[in-house]
Design a protein around this motif. Structure first.
Motif, short mmCIF file in Angstrom:
data_model
loop_
_atom_site.label_atom_id
_atom_site.label_comp_id
_atom_site.label_asym_id
_atom_site.label_seq_id
_atom_site.Cartn_x
_atom_site.Cartn_y
_atom_site.Cartn_z
N ALA A 22 0.83 -1.21 0.00
CA ALA A 22 0.00 0.00 0.00
C ALA A 22 0.86 1.26 0.00
CB ALA A 22 -0.93 -0.01 1.22
N PHE A 23 1.89 1.27 0.84
CA PHE A 23 2.80 2.42 0.88
C PHE A 23 3.56 2.56 -0.44
CE2 PHE A 23 2.71 2.39 5.67
CZ PHE A 23 2.26 3.69 5.79
N SER A 24 3.91 1.44 -1.06
CA SER A 24 4.62 1.52 -2.34
C SER A 24 3.76 2.15 -3.41
CB SER A 24 5.08 0.12 -2.78
OG SER A 24 3.99 -0.68 -3.21
N GLY A 25 2.44 1.85 -3.38
CA GLY A 25 1.53 2.48 -4.33
C GLY A 25 1.46 3.98 -4.15
N VAL A 26 1.43 4.42 -2.89
CA VAL A 26 1.42 5.85 -2.59
C VAL A 26 2.70 6.51 -3.08
CG1 VAL A 26 1.42 7.55 -0.73
CG2 VAL A 26 -0.16 5.61 -0.65
N LEU A 27 3.83 5.85 -2.87
CA LEU A 27 5.11 6.38 -3.35
C LEU A 27 5.13 6.47 -4.87
CD1 LEU A 27 7.67 4.54 -1.02
CD2 LEU A 27 7.00 6.96 -0.96
N GLY A 28 4.47 5.51 -5.53
CA GLY A 28 4.38 5.55 -6.98
C GLY A 28 3.60 6.77 -7.47
N LEU B 17 -1.52 9.94 -14.31
CA LEU B 17 -0.11 9.78 -13.92
C LEU B 17 0.01 9.03 -12.60
CD1 LEU B 17 1.37 13.31 -14.77
CD2 LEU B 17 1.94 11.14 -15.88
N GLY B 18 -0.82 9.41 -11.65
CA GLY B 18 -0.78 8.78 -10.33
C GLY B 18 -1.12 7.29 -10.39
N VAL B 19 -2.16 6.95 -11.15
CA VAL B 19 -2.56 5.55 -11.28
C VAL B 19 -1.46 4.74 -11.96
CG1 VAL B 19 -4.18 3.97 -12.42
CG2 VAL B 19 -5.04 6.00 -11.24
N PHE B 20 -0.81 5.31 -12.96
CA PHE B 20 0.28 4.62 -13.64
C PHE B 20 1.44 4.34 -12.67
CE2 PHE B 20 4.32 4.71 -16.02
CZ PHE B 20 4.10 3.64 -16.86
N GLY B 21 1.83 5.38 -11.93
CA GLY B 21 2.91 5.21 -10.95
C GLY B 21 2.55 4.20 -9.88
N MET B 22 1.30 4.25 -9.44
CA MET B 22 0.82 3.31 -8.45
C MET B 22 0.89 1.87 -8.95
SD MET B 22 -3.08 3.09 -7.02
CE MET B 22 -3.20 4.87 -7.01
N PHE C 214 4.78 0.68 -9.23
CA PHE C 214 5.41 0.46 -7.93
C PHE C 214 4.78 -0.71 -7.18
CE2 PHE C 214 8.24 4.09 -6.56
CZ PHE C 214 8.42 4.60 -7.83
N SER C 215 3.45 -0.75 -7.13
CA SER C 215 2.78 -1.80 -6.34
C SER C 215 2.98 -3.18 -6.94
CB SER C 215 1.28 -1.50 -6.23
OG SER C 215 0.65 -1.54 -7.50
N ALA D 213 -1.93 -6.93 -5.76
CA ALA D 213 -1.07 -5.81 -5.35
C ALA D 213 -1.64 -4.48 -5.86
CB ALA D 213 0.35 -6.02 -5.87
N PHE D 214 -2.05 -4.45 -7.12
CA PHE D 214 -2.59 -3.22 -7.70
C PHE D 214 -3.90 -2.84 -7.01
CE2 PHE D 214 -3.99 -1.05 -11.91
CZ PHE D 214 -3.67 0.20 -11.38
#
Length: 395
Positions: free
Chosen positions: A93-99, A306-311, A314-315, A329-330
């Motif tokens: 979850a934190f990795s998705g936020v970082l993404g 952009l945020g969804v792609f990064g999420m 990373f996740s 994970a996603f």
């Protein structure tokens, strides 16, 4: 338009029922929360009064009461052992936020500008608190359009989150159900699991269970209310969000035997309290006017994409390292776009639409629901508030 309480209530429930009907007919391909959100949005733009949810009696006091009781109830769905076992979920979850942050603060900053991405990123990581903090900070600095963007981000991100998560969860649910069908796993409600569960309960139980005849609606709600009240009182002392404490106290209450497992379901109150909460959430769409969306449409949807792609990137990478499928994970990361109770509803709908019997359904729910609930609290309740507190200083 002024409606009496029964008229307003009936209209709100009609919209929620239509959303559920579409979800059932499409086997959760189109989730109910997405359909209901679209219908509320169209209604607010045409004939529905902006305060129809309040007129239907779903005002803040009963909404907060519902939230406290529902989250305490959610705690009774998990054991301490299960909660501690979700450390991988927290990391994902934190990795998705970082993404999200990685994409918005680099490419997003280059395209849309510093003030825009700083105000929009915390609400995108989840939570009404983050939205309020950023919109207030922007308004104080005279950045009206940016303040509107922060509010709209919280309101509109679910339109992306609902269908994508539904698709991911359906794939994961189908995979898990197939494992049960092929005999690759033993469902958790087997005799062996029941014996082990009872043994574990005996190690923690302090309060003996109430006799069945005394497990009435009043008694169960009373005990939930006591635990929720203790959680709200303890939250300032623990310096933890009160909703998170309600969940944790619900887990503890079940472990020591004070609360029944699936407490609100046994009391017959779960459905109505969930209805109250969902109606209140959709009430926020009354602020998303066509002119508002037109003004900030490009940065709004650009930053979400952009945020969804990064999420996703990373996740999925971290999830694979920790042994999770990319779909699971996603989905965990996507909880930042809506949080509770949508994470619960999307999981239930996906499991219900892909399983053929009780054994498959229970296994799918036991595997996915704790991950989605913990993911939602990690992103929306914890990460977004921390990030907003930091980003306010950057605006």
């Amino acid at each position: 338009m002024d409606l009496n309480v029964v008229q307003a209530f009936s209209i709100v429930l009609l919209i929620l029922a239509v959303g559920e009907f579409v979800s059932i007919k499409t086997k959760a391909l189109v989730p109910s929360v997405f359909v209901s959100a679209v219908l509320f949005l169209i209604g607010f733009w045409t004939i529905l009064p902006a305060d129809i949810v309040t007129q239907s009696s779903f005002a803040k006091p009963i909404v907060y009461l519902s939230m406290y009781l529902l989250l305490t109830h959610m705690g009774t769905l998990m054991s301490v052992k299960e909660l501690l076992a979700q450390w991988k979920t927290v990391i994902i979850a934190f990795s998705g936020v970082l993404g999200i942050i990685a994409m918005t603060m680099t490419i997003g900053n280059f395209i849309f500008g510093w003030e825009t991405v700083v105000a929009a990123t915390p609400p995108l990581t989840g939570g009404v608190v983050a939205s309020i903090l950023m919109s207030t900070a922007a308004s104080e600095r005279g950045l009206t359009a940016v303040a509107v963007l922060a509010t709209s981000m919280y309101i509109m991100q679910g339109f992306f989150g609902y269908p994508i998560t539904a698709l991911m969860l359906k794939k994961e649910a189908k995979r898990l159900a197939t494992k049960v069908k092929n005999g690759e796993v033993e469902p958790n409600h087997s005799k062996k699991a029941e014996v082990e569960s009872e043994k574990e309960k005996r190690n923690f139980v302090i309060f003996p269970p109430l006799p069945e005849k005394f497990q009435t609606t009043y008694a169960i709600l009373l005990k939930l209310g006591i635990v929720a009240a203790l959680a709200v009182a303890a939250a300032p002392i623990l310096h933890i969000n009160q909703f998170v404490v309600c969940l944790l106290f619900g887990v503890i209450g079940r472990e020591i035997g004070f609360l029944e497992e699936k407490a609100l379901v046994k009391s017959g109150s779960f459905g109505f309290l969930m209805t109250i909460l969902m109606a209140f959430i959709f009430a926020g769409l009354s602020k998303a006017t066509p002119s508002m969306l037109t003004e900030i449409a490009v940065p709004l949807f650009g930053i979400i994409i952009l945020g969804v792609f990064g999420m996703a990137v990373f996740s999925m990478i971290i999830g694979k390292m920790l042994g999770y499928t990319k779909e699971m994970a996603f989905s965990i990361a996507m909880t930042s776009l809506y949080g509770f109770p949508a994470d619960y509803i999307l999981t239930i709908e996906s499991a219900r639409s892909t399983t053929k019997d009780d054994a498959e359904y229970k296994y799918v729910i036991d595997e996915m629901l704790p991950k989605m609930l913990v993911g939602g609290f990690t992103t929306v309740t914890i990460a977004s508030v921390i990030i907003a507190g930091f980003f306010v200083k950057l605006l």
